[in-house]
Design a protein around this motif. Structure first.
Motif, PDB file in Angstrom:
ATOM      1  N   GLN A   1       0.825  -1.202   0.000  1.00  0.00           N
ATOM      2  CA  GLN A   1       0.000   0.000   0.000  1.00  0.00           C
ATOM      3  C   GLN A   1       0.863   1.256   0.000  1.00  0.00           C
ATOM      4  O   GLN A   1       0.567   2.235   0.677  1.00  0.00           O
ATOM      5  CB  GLN A   1      -0.937  -0.004   1.213  1.00  0.00           C
ATOM      6  N   SER A   2       1.931   1.226  -0.788  1.00  0.00           N
ATOM      7  CA  SER A   2       2.774   2.407  -0.912  1.00  0.00           C
ATOM      8  C   SER A   2       2.675   2.947  -2.326  1.00  0.00           C
ATOM      9  O   SER A   2       2.522   2.195  -3.291  1.00  0.00           O
ATOM     10  CB  SER A   2       4.230   2.073  -0.580  1.00  0.00           C
ATOM     11  N   GLY A   3       2.742   4.273  -2.447  1.00  0.00           N
ATOM     12  CA  GLY A   3       2.607   4.909  -3.752  1.00  0.00           C
ATOM     13  C   GLY A   3       3.216   6.294  -3.741  1.00  0.00           C
ATOM     14  O   GLY A   3       4.085   6.596  -2.914  1.00  0.00           O
ATOM     15  N   ASP A   4       2.741   7.145  -4.618  1.00  0.00           N
ATOM     16  CA  ASP A   4       3.323   8.474  -4.802  1.00  0.00           C
ATOM     17  C   ASP A   4       2.466   9.592  -4.207  1.00  0.00           C
ATOM     18  O   ASP A   4       2.712  10.771  -4.485  1.00  0.00           O
ATOM     19  CB  ASP A   4       3.521   8.747  -6.298  1.00  0.00           C
ATOM     20  N   PHE A   5       1.470   9.248  -3.410  1.00  0.00           N
ATOM     21  CA  PHE A   5       0.544  10.254  -2.877  1.00  0.00           C
ATOM     22  C   PHE A   5       0.708  10.318  -1.354  1.00  0.00           C
ATOM     23  O   PHE A   5      -0.039   9.694  -0.598  1.00  0.00           O
ATOM     24  CB  PHE A   5      -0.887   9.909  -3.277  1.00  0.00           C
ATOM     25  N   ILE A   6       1.688  11.069  -0.924  1.00  0.00           N
ATOM     26  CA  ILE A   6       2.001  11.158   0.499  1.00  0.00           C
ATOM     27  C   ILE A   6       0.887  11.937   1.204  1.00  0.00           C
ATOM     28  O   ILE A   6       0.582  13.079   0.833  1.00  0.00           O
ATOM     29  CB  ILE A   6       3.347  11.865   0.730  1.00  0.00           C
ATOM     30  N   PRO A   7       0.260  11.356   2.215  1.00  0.00           N
ATOM     31  CA  PRO A   7      -0.848  12.048   2.891  1.00  0.00           C
ATOM     32  C   PRO A   7      -0.343  13.160   3.806  1.00  0.00           C
ATOM     33  O   PRO A   7       0.844  13.240   4.135  1.00  0.00           O
ATOM     34  CB  PRO A   7      -1.515  10.933   3.693  1.00  0.00           C
ATOM     35  N   VAL A   8      -1.272  14.008   4.206  1.00  0.00           N
ATOM     36  CA  VAL A   8      -1.011  15.090   5.157  1.00  0.00           C
ATOM     37  C   VAL A   8      -2.009  14.959   6.304  1.00  0.00           C
ATOM     38  O   VAL A   8      -3.215  14.813   6.070  1.00  0.00           O
ATOM     39  CB  VAL A   8      -1.165  16.473   4.489  1.00  0.00           C
ATOM     40  N   VAL A   9      -1.516  14.994   7.540  1.00  0.00           N
ATOM     41  CA  VAL A   9      -2.387  14.958   8.721  1.00  0.00           C
ATOM     42  C   VAL A   9      -1.939  16.070   9.657  1.00  0.00           C
ATOM     43  O   VAL A   9      -0.765  16.130  10.048  1.00  0.00           O
ATOM     44  CB  VAL A   9      -2.317  13.600   9.440  1.00  0.00           C
ATOM     45  N   LYS A  10      -2.877  16.958  10.027  1.00  0.00           N
ATOM     46  CA  LYS A  10      -2.495  18.085  10.874  1.00  0.00           C
ATOM     47  C   LYS A  10      -3.697  18.607  11.669  1.00  0.00           C
ATOM     48  O   LYS A  10      -4.837  18.392  11.304  1.00  0.00           O
ATOM     49  CB  LYS A  10      -1.910  19.216  10.029  1.00  0.00           C
ATOM     50  N   ASN A  11      -3.378  19.255  12.770  1.00  0.00           N
ATOM     51  CA  ASN A  11      -4.361  19.960  13.599  1.00  0.00           C
ATOM     52  C   ASN A  11      -5.360  19.003  14.250  1.00  0.00           C
ATOM     53  O   ASN A  11      -6.514  18.884  13.843  1.00  0.00           O
ATOM     54  CB  ASN A  11      -5.107  21.026  12.788  1.00  0.00           C
ATOM     55  N   ILE A  12      -4.887  18.327  15.277  1.00  0.00           N
ATOM     56  CA  ILE A  12      -5.714  17.395  16.053  1.00  0.00           C
ATOM     57  C   ILE A  12      -5.769  17.915  17.489  1.00  0.00           C
ATOM     58  O   ILE A  12      -4.724  18.152  18.109  1.00  0.00           O
ATOM     59  CB  ILE A  12      -5.124  15.968  16.024  1.00  0.00           C
ATOM     60  N   TYR A  13      -6.968  18.082  18.012  1.00  0.00           N
ATOM     61  CA  TYR A  13      -7.154  18.636  19.349  1.00  0.00           C
ATOM     62  C   TYR A  13      -7.995  17.684  20.199  1.00  0.00           C
ATOM     63  O   TYR A  13      -9.112  17.336  19.825  1.00  0.00           O
ATOM     64  CB  TYR A  13      -7.861  19.987  19.276  1.00  0.00           C
ATOM     65  N   LEU A  14      -7.463  17.266  21.351  1.00  0.00           N
ATOM     66  CA  LEU A  14      -8.215  16.486  22.329  1.00  0.00           C
ATOM     67  C   LEU A  14      -8.240  17.264  23.631  1.00  0.00           C
ATOM     68  O   LEU A  14      -7.177  17.671  24.143  1.00  0.00           O
ATOM     69  CB  LEU A  14      -7.582  15.114  22.554  1.00  0.00           C
ATOM     70  N   GLU A  15      -9.435  17.469  24.175  1.00  0.00           N
ATOM     71  CA  GLU A  15      -9.603  18.302  25.362  1.00  0.00           C
ATOM     72  C   GLU A  15     -10.620  17.675  26.309  1.00  0.00           C
ATOM     73  O   GLU A  15     -11.645  17.147  25.881  1.00  0.00           O
ATOM     74  CB  GLU A  15     -10.072  19.701  24.943  1.00  0.00           C
ATOM     75  N   ASN A  16     -10.307  17.725  27.600  1.00  0.00           N
ATOM     76  CA  ASN A  16     -11.203  17.186  28.631  1.00  0.00           C
ATOM     77  C   ASN A  16     -11.510  15.711  28.366  1.00  0.00           C
ATOM     78  O   ASN A  16     -12.661  15.312  28.174  1.00  0.00           O
ATOM     79  CB  ASN A  16     -12.496  17.995  28.715  1.00  0.00           C
ATOM     80  N   ILE A  17     -10.466  14.901  28.369  1.00  0.00           N
ATOM     81  CA  ILE A  17     -10.574  13.466  28.117  1.00  0.00           C
ATOM     82  C   ILE A  17     -10.119  12.724  29.357  1.00  0.00           C
ATOM     83  O   ILE A  17      -9.044  13.010  29.907  1.00  0.00           O
ATOM     84  CB  ILE A  17      -9.692  13.033  26.921  1.00  0.00           C
ATOM     85  N   THR A  18     -10.912  11.768  29.828  1.00  0.00           N
ATOM     86  CA  THR A  18     -10.498  10.913  30.941  1.00  0.00           C
ATOM     87  C   THR A  18     -10.495   9.462  30.477  1.00  0.00           C
ATOM     88  O   THR A  18     -11.451   8.999  29.863  1.00  0.00           O
ATOM     89  CB  THR A  18     -11.422  11.074  32.155  1.00  0.00           C
ATOM     90  N   VAL A  19      -9.397   8.777  30.796  1.00  0.00           N
ATOM     91  CA  VAL A  19      -9.214   7.395  30.351  1.00  0.00           C
ATOM     92  C   VAL A  19      -8.800   6.555  31.555  1.00  0.00           C
ATOM     93  O   VAL A  19      -7.772   6.820  32.184  1.00  0.00           O
ATOM     94  CB  VAL A  19      -8.134   7.297  29.253  1.00  0.00           C
ATOM     95  N   LYS A  20      -9.586   5.541  31.854  1.00  0.00           N
ATOM     96  CA  LYS A  20      -9.274   4.691  33.005  1.00  0.00           C
ATOM     97  C   LYS A  20      -8.253   3.613  32.668  1.00  0.00           C
ATOM     98  O   LYS A  20      -7.426   3.263  33.500  1.00  0.00           O
ATOM     99  CB  LYS A  20     -10.562   4.044  33.532  1.00  0.00           C
ATOM    100  N   ASN A  21      -8.334   3.067  31.468  1.00  0.00           N
ATOM    101  CA  ASN A  21      -7.419   1.995  31.062  1.00  0.00           C
ATOM    102  C   ASN A  21      -7.055   2.218  29.595  1.00  0.00           C
ATOM    103  O   ASN A  21      -7.817   1.886  28.701  1.00  0.00           O
ATOM    104  CB  ASN A  21      -8.080   0.631  31.260  1.00  0.00           C
ATOM    105  N   GLY A  22      -5.872   2.818  29.358  1.00  0.00           N
ATOM    106  CA  GLY A  22      -5.518   3.290  28.026  1.00  0.00           C
ATOM    107  C   GLY A  22      -4.876   2.282  27.106  1.00  0.00           C
ATOM    108  O   GLY A  22      -4.533   2.625  25.977  1.00  0.00           O
ATOM    109  N   GLY A  23      -4.670   1.040  27.554  1.00  0.00           N
ATOM    110  CA  GLY A  23      -4.080   0.036  26.671  1.00  0.00           C
ATOM    111  C   GLY A  23      -2.574   0.177  26.575  1.00  0.00           C
ATOM    112  O   GLY A  23      -1.885   0.434  27.562  1.00  0.00           O
ATOM    113  N   GLU A  24      -2.044   0.061  25.353  1.00  0.00           N
ATOM    114  CA  GLU A  24      -0.592   0.026  25.171  1.00  0.00           C
ATOM    115  C   GLU A  24       0.041   1.412  25.117  1.00  0.00           C
ATOM    116  O   GLU A  24       1.143   1.628  25.608  1.00  0.00           O
ATOM    117  CB  GLU A  24      -0.257  -0.745  23.891  1.00  0.00           C
TER     118      GLU A  24
END
Length: 476
Positions: A398-421
Motif C-alpha cells: 500500500q505504498s505509492g506516490d501520494f504522500i498524505p497530510v495529517v495536521k491539527n488534532i485537538y483532544l480536550e477534557n478526556i479521561t481514560v481509566k485503562n488506556g491500553g498500550e
C-alpha cells in the motif's frame, strides 16, 4: 549585578508579548472552531413531511415474517411520494422483504414492535445499482435500503431493521474462516472480484462499465443514501448487516439520531459518511464488528476522480462499545477530510481497539485536518487513545506516490481509566510529518507507554497527565 541593556530588554519583552499573543491566538482559534460546530448544526435542514400516512398493510403487506413484501413496500412508497409525501407506516409485526428504495419526501416509519427481515438471497438485490464498495464506485447489488439522488427522506421509529446476515450468508464472502468461509467458497479477494474493481478505480474505468453482482462476492451496504439532500435516520435499531451499516455517500445535510447498531460481522462499520458534508450523528449506540464511526472520502484513484471532501461532521452524545475504533477517519480517504467535531461521548469495551484513529497511506494520499474532540469518557481500550497511522496497509503493498497530510488534532477534557498500550501512537512520513497534536486537560491511566512517535512535529500538552505524570510538550 549586571544590568540588561535597553535594546536587549526590549527584545526580551517583545518576544514575551509575541509568545503570549500566539498562545492566546491558538486558544481563540480553538474556541472559534467549536463555535463553527454550532454553525454547522444550525445549517443542517431537518426533513419535514406531510401528515399523510400510507400504511403498507393497505398495499398488501403481510406481517408473518414469510410473505414477500417487496412489492407492497414499493407501492406504498411510490404512492406516498406521488401524493406529496408523508409517512409510509410499517405497523407492529415481522415483515420479510427484498431491497427497499426510498423516494422524495418519504419517511419510512417503523412502529415499536415492527421488524423488517431482509432477504439473504443475492438474486433479490437485482437490478444492479450505482453504489460503492470500500471507497470505489461500481454497479453492484442494491443496498438493503437505498435512495439515489433523492431529497427530504427519512427512516424513523422504534422498530428493528434486520439484515439477517450471519456465518451462513453474506459474511463468508469476506474470505475469513471466522465468518464462515471454507476452502472452495468464492470470496471478495478472488482475482476477478475486488482486485479487479480496485484496478478499474485506478484506471478511471467508467462506473457503468464496472459491473459486478453475481459471483463477485461484494456485499451490499445496509442503508445507503447516494447523492441525497436532507436525510434523517432516527431511533431505529439495526442488526446483522452484510457490510457497512449506514453509508451516506455524496450527501448534504444528514442527521443520524438515536440509532442503535448491533452488528458484529466483517466490515460492519456503524456509520461511514463518505464524500458528504454537514453530517450530524448524535445520541447513537455503536456495538460493531469494525469501526463505530468511520469518515471516508474514496479509495486511491477513484477518490481523486470524485474529489469531494468529507467535511463538517459533528458527533455528539454517542456510546461506542465494541469496534476497531470509536471515531475513525479513513482508510478510504483520498479526497480528504476536514472539520470533524466529536464531543460528550463514552467509549468502553475490552473489544474496543482505539478511541480516536486516523488511517491512511501513500496510495490513499489526501489531507486530514482540523479534528476536534472534547468531553470524552473512556473506560477501556486495547491499543491506544489516539492512533495516527500513515502506513495503514491491507490487500498487499500500500505504498505509492501520494504522500498524505495529517495536521491539527485537538483532544480536550478526556479521561481514560485503562488506556491500553499507548496514550498516543503516531507514525508519519519524514517528508510529511504529522503536525500539531494538542492534548488539554487529559488524564490517561493504566497505559503501557505515554507515546510512540515517528515523524511527528509539535505535540502540545497542557495540564495532561499520563500514568499520573505531567506531560511536557514536544517541539520539533
Amino acid at each position: 549585578m549586571s544590568v540588561l541593556k535597553p535594546k536587549i530588554l526590549f527584545s526580551i519583552l517583545m518576544l514575551a508579548i509575541i509568545f503570549s499573543c500566539n498562545n492566546k491566538r491558538d486558544e481563540v482559534n480553538v474556541v472559534n472552531h467549536w463555535s463553527k460546530m454550532q454553525q454547522i448544526i444550525d445549517s443542517i435542514s431537518v426533513p419535514v413531511f406531510s401528515d399523510k400516512v400510507f400504511s403498507v398493510i393497505d398495499y398488501g403487506s403481510v406481517a408473518d415474517g414469510v410473505f414477500d413484501n417487496t412489492k407492497s413496500f414499493k407501492d406504498a412508497i411510490k404512492a406516498c411520494s406521488q401524493n406529496g409525501g408523508g409517512k409510509v407506516l410499517i405497523p407492529k409485526g415481522k415483515y420479510f422483504s427484498g431491497p427497499i428504495h426510498l423516494e422524495d419526501n418519504v419517511n419510512l416509519h417503523l412502529e415499536d414492535g415492527a421488524e423488517i427481515l431482509f432477504s439473504t438471497n443475492p438474486k433479490d438485490y437485482y437490478p444492479l445499482v450505482h453504489t460503492s464498495y470500500e471507497g470505489t464506485e461500481l454497479m453492484n447489488y442494491s443496498p438493503l435500503i437505498y435512495a439515489y439522488k433523492k431529497k427530504n427522506i427519512a427512516i424513523t421509529g422504534k422498530g428493528i431493521l434486520n439484515g439477517q446476515a450471519s456465518n451462513d450468508n453474506w459474511w463468508p464472502w469476506c474470505g475469513k474462516d471466522f465468518y464462515g468461509w471454507k476452502e472452495g467458497m468464492g470470496n471478495q479477494k478472488d482475482s476477478l472480484n475486488l482486485p479487479v474493481l480496485m484496478e478499474m478505480g485506478e484506471n478511471n474505468t467508467p462506473v457503468n462499465e464496472r459491473v459486478f453482482g453475481e459471483n463477485h462476492f461484494l456485499r451490499p451496504s445496509f442503508i445507503q443514501p447516494f447523492e441525497c439532500v436532507d436525510v434523517m435516520i432516527k431511533d431505529v435499531k439495526i442488526i446483522n448487516a452484510p457490510f457497512w451499516v449506514m453509508h451516506p455517500i455524496k450527501c448534504t445535510n444528514v442527521i443520524i439520531d438515536g440509532v442503535t447498531v448491533e452488528s458484529h460481522g466483517p466490515n460492519n462499520d456503524g456509520c461511514d459518511p463518505e464524500y458528504s458534508k454537514n453530517v450530524w450523528i448524535k445520541n447513537c449506540t455503536f456495538n460493531t464488528g469494525d469501526d463505530c464511526i468511520a469518515i471516508k472520502s474514496g479509495r486511491n484513484g477513484d477518490g481523486r476522480r470524485v474529489a469531494i471532501k468529507s467535511e463538517n461532521i459533528v458527533i455528539q452524545n454517542c456510546k461506542m462499545i465494541d469496534g476497531h475504533g470509536g471515531v475513525v477517519i479513513g482508510s478510504e480517504i483520498s479526497a480528504g477530510v476536514r472539520n470533524v467535531f466529536a464531543e460528550n461521548c463514552t467509549m468502553d469495551s475490552p473489544n474496543l481497539d482505539r478511541a480516536i484513529r486516523i488511517k491512511t497511506n501513500s496510495k490513499r494520499g489526501g489531507v486530514v485536518e482540523n479534528i476536534y474532540v472534547r468531553n470524552i469518557e473512556i473506560g477501556q481500550v486495547k491499543e491506544c487513545v489516539l492512533k495516527v497511522n500513515m502506513f495503514y496497509g491491507i490487500y498487499g503493498v500500500q505504498s505509492g506516490d501520494f504522500i498524505p497530510v495529517v495536521k491539527n488534532i485537538y483532544l480536550e477534557n478526556i479521561t481514560v481509566k485503562n488506556g491500553g498500550e499507548f496514550g498516543i501512537l503516531a507514525k508519519g512520513y519524514k517528508e510529511s510529518p504529522i503536525s500539531n497534536i494538542n492534548f488539554k486537560n487529559v488524564s490517561i491511566e493504566k497505559v503501557g507507554q505515554p507515546y510512540s512517535l515517528e515523524n511527528v512535529e509539535n505535540i502540545n500538552f497542557e495540564n495532561t497527565y499520563i500514568n499520573g505524570n505531567l506531560m511536557t510538550s514536544i517541539k520539533n
